[in-house]
Design an enzyme around this catalytic site. Structure first.
Site, short mmCIF file in Angstrom:
data_model
loop_
_atom_site.label_atom_id
_atom_site.label_comp_id
_atom_site.label_asym_id
_atom_site.label_seq_id
_atom_site.Cartn_x
_atom_site.Cartn_y
_atom_site.Cartn_z
CD GLN A 189 -2.85 -1.39 0.34
OE1 GLN A 189 -3.80 -0.62 0.42
NE2 GLN A 189 -2.76 -2.31 -0.62
CB ALA B 145 -11.03 0.04 4.71
CG HIS B 146 -7.27 0.00 1.35
ND1 HIS B 146 -6.46 -0.87 0.66
CD2 HIS B 146 -8.51 -0.49 1.24
CE1 HIS B 146 -7.19 -1.83 0.14
NE2 HIS B 146 -8.43 -1.63 0.49
CG ASN B 147 -7.25 4.30 -1.27
OD1 ASN B 147 -6.71 3.22 -1.36
ND2 ASN B 147 -6.64 5.46 -1.55
#
Lengths: 357, 357, 357
Positions: free
Chosen positions: B199, B240-242
């Site tokens: 990531q 979570a991511h993004n």
């Protein structure tokens, strides 16, 4: 590894040995895993087949199963095999961390009071005026802030954070990475922004309380957050500010209790329940997993939420059906059906009358 | 313990004192717990009875209740007692950890930049090139990795992990045991196995953000995970991511937001909500607790999920009923009912016609 | 910052370059964020418009899109752009923590065995007889207790707690603030109080397992808790004592699995699912988010729970409708409807007969 003489084991569980009381027991194992030097237990008749297949040298059984197993191995007869198992686990348990005394890397404030026979691991920090009672065990990297009172025989695992002013009774076990006494989620909305409300209360935990890992137990806003004696809490549980949990209540993993809710004694709260704030739940309430509690519960008993699992295709149909409930309540359908039934009966009666004429 | 002169308190909340302005106030307490040297507040007419029963030496009230309480104690009249309470908590708050300066056990990389008047507790680790702004407080055992930028007046509690490249604004508060900037859950399926996707994005947090304890805020896959100014997040929340969270949005405990979802400003997300990924939620959306969001929401308003709590016996009936919705959608029943109604009307009409003949 | 020659990149992903193979690529970026020295990827035709608007110097595309983009920039043609992206993230990833070797503040028991080329951060504690395999990286403030076995190439982030006896394979990644091997929630009720059952099992984790942050993975009661090879687990997940998770199963954030449940291989468990204890779930089962599993699943496939989101007013109607299902099951309505339909048909037939007379 320590092993035990069966006579000793028998004394611990107040049982009767059918066989050699000098037998040396090496480990406590499951029926499947036990070897000829191990002991296992039979938790009721439904496990009889597994018991017969077990290689265990000693089986702990209730009276009704003694005859069926005494030819196979030594039998230790007890009132409750499950309780005997529970007691014996402590005999066979390895200490989780073998350190003794106070690590020289620990940073303990000079005004803190540490009791007798206390184990404190490396990199522990203990704050001003804090008290740790006798026989307590604190694993490495725990942070205990100022003015904290912890009773005797505490067991506190690594990476636990205990914040200012927390009060903890005797025989309390707190598992790794849990936060006790953090600031409650108190914010006042003003001109479209959130303004933090400092939380002036604290957390008070009674005796013989067990708190799992990765839990968050927040301090109260003005009054305290209170956890009574004998409460047991699983992992990843959220206890918000000013919650009160009554004695001997059990809370399973992932449950969240919102602020100012009062839960009674001897409750059993299933996993992943969501309990809204400012409610009151009486004693002896059982909630099954994933229950959604939005009103107070004033009657003991078993309560549930949810709609269960479906294969995805049928689930989509069920959800469509559920949505249709917003347009057409069942009761309205029932009414309409009953009216039609009346009209049909009237027609049938008239028909019958006509025929007779 | 510090105490305050009522005139000072009055200035903080811009109120009017009805009584002795030199009165010495010891503590801010709840109506039930307040003693004669304490101050409390009355959060509306529904608390009037509790106010009348309170022993508080000073009560903070709105104008409409002044006359009803001024004979009982000193009254501090304000526009909003709740807001006055919120402001005063800061006056009475004890510092959570009384340490000053930079602990000599802290490991700070020589290339890190630490601002003025920064408190850094024991066993803190700060990485290469990392910047910590003025007046920040970092509790013991925090790990801040390399290339992290933190603004001024940060408050970071024990056992927090802040990963490489994280950017944090001013006045940000992060509670104990939270992980910021950890790797998002990015895995590509290939030949029945999961292949990790590193990531490369980071986490960007604005000003005046508050993040609770035991939260996980993951870094982005390529672009960043972004939390705007004034956002407040409770404990045990998953971001979570993004994910992007708009300014001044509040997120209650145990909620999870899946990857790449964009939440607007001024939203209020209840506890234990589940928000799927790749969605867009507009501004001013309120979700009640345990809401299940699987589609984007483009209209502000109040939204809910769930079916509530039942005693277990009735719940089983309801679940059976719900399952039956997969076989028989309500609309189909409605149609069938209406057709039957038409046929009955036709029969009744013909009957009526026959009779007239 | 490291940059790469496009020919090298091409070799990593086994692609074909349409353009200058000596092009120097600086970063891997999203289509929106990429600059003229960066590379991005086009994950299918639905992203074609974004690809055309991108300033990326190099685009990774599948064969069908080469012609549409090759005039705009250099094109790297591959079989699967998403997989190529996944592979390349590792090329461009920065090391999360730049420390080398074993920190002199780490406390490593003299009987512990540390492999070659192992990085151990500040304030790490490693217990008696514990083994850490070659090439492993352990971030600051990790606590690894006694008798733990960790394979090679481990990656363990800050504030992780790994309890006594845990066994971990090779290439295992454990994210920050997670607790592995903590005591399972085993308590025997006796005379209205809870009696702790020591948990004598351990946790066994296979190879290439990934566990997120703030997770709790508990040790078994007698037998072990087992996580097979290739399993990937997101953040804030609860894995109770004696759970078994089959190989290559993926578990999204906030899911909880209760004790002794066995999950098969190649399952995909959505976020915030609740799986009850003592169940068996076969291979290749997919659960959508917030699924509630209370029975074993013996057939592969896609399963779901829940009732979705409503605006609050309609939701109240739907809940009332759901409650009415307890009084009036759908099947009962269907029966009643069908009976009425029969009676109407009878009336119509008789009417028709009468008319013919």
């Amino acid at each position: 590894m320590v092993s035990f003489n069966l006579a000793d084991i028998c004394r611990h569980v107040q049982g009767t040995v059918h066989g050699d009381t000098e037998f040396i027991v090496e480990q406590l194992k499951s029926l499947e895993q036990a070897g000829v030097q191990d002991i296992s237990f039979v938790n009721g008749e439904k496990y009889l087949d597994q018991a017969k297949a077990s290689r265990a040298g000693v089986l702990i059984v209730s009276s009704d199963l003694v005859d069926q197993l005494k030819d196979q191995c030594i039998v230790l007869e007890v009132k409750s095999p499950y309780l005997a198992f529970a007691i014996l686990t402590h005999l066979f348990a390895k200490p989780p961390y073998n350190q003794q005394g106070i690590a020289n890397t620990a940073k303990i404030h000079p005004t803190a009071t540490i009791g007798q026979n206390v184990t404190i691991g490396d990199f522990v920090v203990i704050g001003e005026d804090t008290q740790i009672g006798d026989n307590s065990i604190i694993h490495p990297s725990v942070f205990i802030a100022d003015h904290v009172k912890i009773g005797h025989s505490a067991y506190i695992e690594s990476h636990v954070t205990i914040s200012e002013g927390t009060e903890i009774g005797d025989y309390v076990r707190i598992h790794a990475n849990t936060s006790i006494g953090g600031e409650g989620f108190g914010f006042a909305p003003y001109q479209e922004q959130w303004h933090r409300i400092a939380q002036l209360g604290k957390v008070r935990i009674g005796n013989k309380v067990r708190i799992g890992s990765n839990c968050s137990i927040d301090r109260g806003a003005l009054d305290d957050t209170v956890i009574d004696d004998g409460v047991i809490i699983d992992n990843l549980v959220q206890v918000a500010h000013n919650v009160q949990i009554g004695s001997h209540t059990a809370i399973a993993a992932k449950t969240g209790i919102a602020g100012s809710t009062k839960i009674g004694a001897h409750c059993i709260i299933g996993g992943a329940c969501g309990i809204a704030g400012h409610l009151e739940i009486t004693d002896h309430v059982h909630l099954t997993g994933m229950s959604m509690v939005t009103k107070s519960i004033d009657k003991s008993g078993l309560y549930s939420s949810g709609t269960g699992l479906f294969d995805n295709l049928n689930w989509r149909k069920a959800v469509i059906g559920f949505r249709q409930l917003t347009e057409t309540p069942i009761n309205k359908l029932v009414k309409q059906l009953n009216l039609l039934q009346n009209r049909i009966e009237k027609l049938e009666l008239e028909k019958h009358t006509d025929t007779k004429d």
